[in-house]
Motif scaffolding. Structure first.
Motif, short mmCIF file in Angstrom:
data_model
loop_
_atom_site.label_atom_id
_atom_site.label_comp_id
_atom_site.label_asym_id
_atom_site.label_seq_id
_atom_site.Cartn_x
_atom_site.Cartn_y
_atom_site.Cartn_z
N SER A 124 0.81 -1.21 0.00
CA SER A 124 0.00 0.00 0.00
C SER A 124 0.85 1.27 0.00
N SER A 125 2.07 1.20 0.55
CA SER A 125 2.88 2.42 0.65
C SER A 125 4.33 2.14 0.29
N SER A 126 4.53 1.50 -0.85
CA SER A 126 5.87 1.10 -1.25
C SER A 126 6.38 1.98 -2.37
N PRO A 127 7.70 2.05 -2.54
CA PRO A 127 8.25 2.74 -3.70
C PRO A 127 7.79 2.04 -4.98
N ASP A 128 7.52 2.80 -6.05
CA ASP A 128 7.12 2.15 -7.28
C ASP A 128 8.35 1.65 -8.02
N ILE A 129 8.11 0.95 -9.14
CA ILE A 129 9.21 0.30 -9.85
C ILE A 129 10.23 1.32 -10.35
N SER A 130 9.76 2.48 -10.84
CA SER A 130 10.71 3.47 -11.35
C SER A 130 11.61 3.99 -10.24
N GLN A 131 11.05 4.17 -9.04
CA GLN A 131 11.86 4.61 -7.90
C GLN A 131 12.90 3.55 -7.54
N LEU A 132 12.48 2.29 -7.56
CA LEU A 132 13.39 1.21 -7.24
C LEU A 132 14.50 1.08 -8.28
N THR A 133 14.17 1.32 -9.53
CA THR A 133 15.17 1.27 -10.59
C THR A 133 16.22 2.36 -10.40
N ALA A 134 15.77 3.56 -10.07
CA ALA A 134 16.70 4.67 -9.82
C ALA A 134 17.55 4.37 -8.59
N PHE A 135 16.93 3.78 -7.59
CA PHE A 135 17.63 3.40 -6.37
C PHE A 135 18.74 2.39 -6.70
N ARG A 136 18.40 1.40 -7.50
CA ARG A 136 19.38 0.39 -7.91
C ARG A 136 20.54 1.04 -8.67
N ASP A 137 20.24 1.91 -9.61
CA ASP A 137 21.27 2.53 -10.44
C ASP A 137 22.25 3.35 -9.61
N SER A 138 21.72 4.08 -8.61
CA SER A 138 22.60 4.91 -7.78
C SER A 138 23.55 4.05 -6.95
N ILE A 139 23.05 2.95 -6.44
CA ILE A 139 23.91 2.06 -5.64
C ILE A 139 24.94 1.39 -6.54
N ARG A 140 24.53 0.99 -7.74
CA ARG A 140 25.46 0.32 -8.65
C ARG A 140 26.63 1.25 -9.00
N ARG A 141 26.33 2.50 -9.26
CA ARG A 141 27.40 3.46 -9.58
C ARG A 141 28.33 3.65 -8.39
N TRP A 142 27.75 3.73 -7.20
CA TRP A 142 28.54 3.91 -5.98
C TRP A 142 29.46 2.72 -5.74
N VAL A 143 28.93 1.53 -5.89
CA VAL A 143 29.73 0.32 -5.69
C VAL A 143 30.90 0.28 -6.68
N ALA A 144 30.61 0.59 -7.94
CA ALA A 144 31.65 0.55 -8.97
C ALA A 144 32.74 1.58 -8.72
N LYS A 145 32.36 2.76 -8.23
CA LYS A 145 33.31 3.85 -8.04
C LYS A 145 34.05 3.78 -6.71
N GLU A 146 33.34 3.48 -5.64
CA GLU A 146 33.91 3.61 -4.31
C GLU A 146 34.33 2.30 -3.66
N ILE A 147 33.69 1.19 -4.03
CA ILE A 147 33.92 -0.05 -3.29
C ILE A 147 34.81 -1.03 -4.05
N THR A 148 34.41 -1.38 -5.26
CA THR A 148 35.16 -2.40 -6.00
C THR A 148 36.65 -2.09 -6.12
N PRO A 149 37.05 -0.83 -6.40
CA PRO A 149 38.48 -0.55 -6.50
C PRO A 149 39.24 -0.66 -5.17
N ASN A 150 38.51 -0.63 -4.06
CA ASN A 150 39.16 -0.57 -2.75
C ASN A 150 38.98 -1.82 -1.89
N ILE A 151 38.16 -2.76 -2.34
CA ILE A 151 37.79 -3.87 -1.47
C ILE A 151 38.99 -4.71 -1.06
#
Length: 398
Positions: free
Chosen positions: A16-43
């Motif tokens: 009843s009160s969840s993020p819609d699919i477009s919001q979730l897609t944007a959420f996924r994209d932002s995390i993916r970029r962050w992981v690629a830039k900040e985490i993978t090179p340093n893990i």
């Protein structure tokens, strides 16, 4: 390239009160970029350091990694705690870095903070939750003891009431984020023997008499793990979470979400292992042809894909049941076993495909191979999960 199952997002009409699919897609994209830039090179560096940098928690908070399942007023996403779509997006995208220790430490709040928000006095809940969700403090969970893990009903750490305080004595061990955390949600014995004497208590790191010992592990190297020692620690009675001697049911409830997250990690790590193995097999040549052209190798990768696809389908089925509020303890228990077995198989197969390259420290495949066993144990061992499922299915009622 392989087209393994993409995660199945549940229909937004189910909530009843969840993020819609477009919001979730944007959420996924932002995390993916962050992981690629900040985490993978340093893990690899963080694995060598044996700890995550504290700035990473603040970054995670800023892009919403810590927010799913928590109230907006404390800095959370505000989605229904049964709606795990955003949580699973976080897990999947973090898995791309190929480190279980990253997820274990960065997401410790997923198993420690919910009881604080639900059961603590309002001022305490606000203080702790606001700090943790802002990434400025870390909250850890302390259940396991040197004498037992899954047998929560028989824990021995005691909290004896003395006026307006509890006097805390005992030890907790294998505690994720045990060295970094400012707050600890502990299961303690305040009453008699068995489940009816267990309570939850929030303890702060600077409490006199509270010390910690770092533990070195086979895997999860970037996740700080510790044994906690309590020697006549005086903790305010107002730090009791919920009613005295009523903590056991909350510990059990907490396990359900933890086991689903473990299952998700196993599925998504398996998919990363498939990518690594298939890419290597497509490039490496032996006896005049690529590895993938050898029937034994391509059949092994097909087995990996088969097991991962089946495990992911089961994961999505259980997520949907859980979102509807169904009693699915048996399914969650069996899901954890299915997914940990899948991860174990895929890690072993990936090393086999890659040969010596998969045995070199610093490679994702080598790291994940070392991390399979902890997920078969943490959150309830394989054997405990089978027995719990048997009882829930009515096969054994002793």
């Amino acid at each position: 390239s392989l087209h393994l199952l993409r995660p199945v997002l549940l229909p937004s009409s189910a909530y009843s009160s969840s993020p819609d699919i477009s919001q979730l897609t944007a959420f996924r994209d932002s995390i993916r970029r962050w992981v690629a830039k900040e985490i993978t090179p340093n893990i690899n560096k963080w694995e060598e350091d044996g700890i995550l940098p504290r700035y990473l928690y603040k970054q995670a908070a800023d892009i919403g990694v810590l927010a799913p399942g928590f109230p907006v007023e404390f800095g959370g996403l505000g989605n229904d705690s049964k709606d795990l779509r955003a949580n699973m997006i976080v897990v999947e995208e973090l898995c791309r870095a190929g480190s279980g220790g990253l997820i274990a430490s960065l997401c410790t709040l997923s198993i420690s903070l919910h009881p604080v928000i639900a059961l603590a006095r309002p001022e305490l809940a606000k203080k702790v939750a606001t700090e943790v969700l802002a990434g400025t403090s870390v909250c850890a969970l302390g259940i396991t003891e040197p004498g037992g893990g899954s047998d929560v009903a028989n824990l021995t750490t005691t909290a004896r009431r003395d006026g307006h305080e509890y006097i805390l004595n005992g030890e907790k061990t294998f505690i994720t984020s045990g060295m970094q955390a400012e707050y600890f949600t502990l299961a303690v014995r305040t009453g008699g023997p068995g489940a009816s004497g267990v309570s939850l208590l929030l303890v702060e790191r600077d409490t006199p008499g509270f010390t910690r010992t770092r533990l070195d592990k086979m895997g999860w190297l970037c996740s700080d793990t510790a044994t906690l020692h309590f020697d006549n620690c005086r903790v305010p009675a107002s730090n009791l979470l919920g009613e005295e001697n009523k903590g056991f049911s909350w510990v059990m409830k907490n396990f359900n979400g933890e086991r689903i997250f473990i299952a998700g990690q196993c599925v998504y790590f398996s998919k990363e292992l498939i990518k690594q193995a298939s890419e290597y097999a497509g490039q490496r040549k032996t006896f005049g042809k690529r590895l993938i052209e050898h029937q034994a190798m391509r059949h092994l990768i097909v087995d990996m894909v088969t097991k991962a696809s089946a495990a992911e389908a089961y994961l999505n089925t259980v997520l949907e049941k859980y979102s509807r509020g169904e009693d699915c303890v048996a399914d969650i228990s069996m899901l954890k076993n299915v997914c940990t077995e899948c991860f174990h198989f895929c890690a072993n197969a990936a090393v086999q495909v890659m040969g010596g390259s998969g045995f070199i420290r610093g490679h994702m495949v080598e790291r994940l191979y070392r991390e399979t066993k902890v997920l078969e144990i943490g959150g309830g061992s394989t054997e405990i999960m089978k027995d719990l499922a048997a009882k829930q299915l009515g096969l054994f009622n002793k």
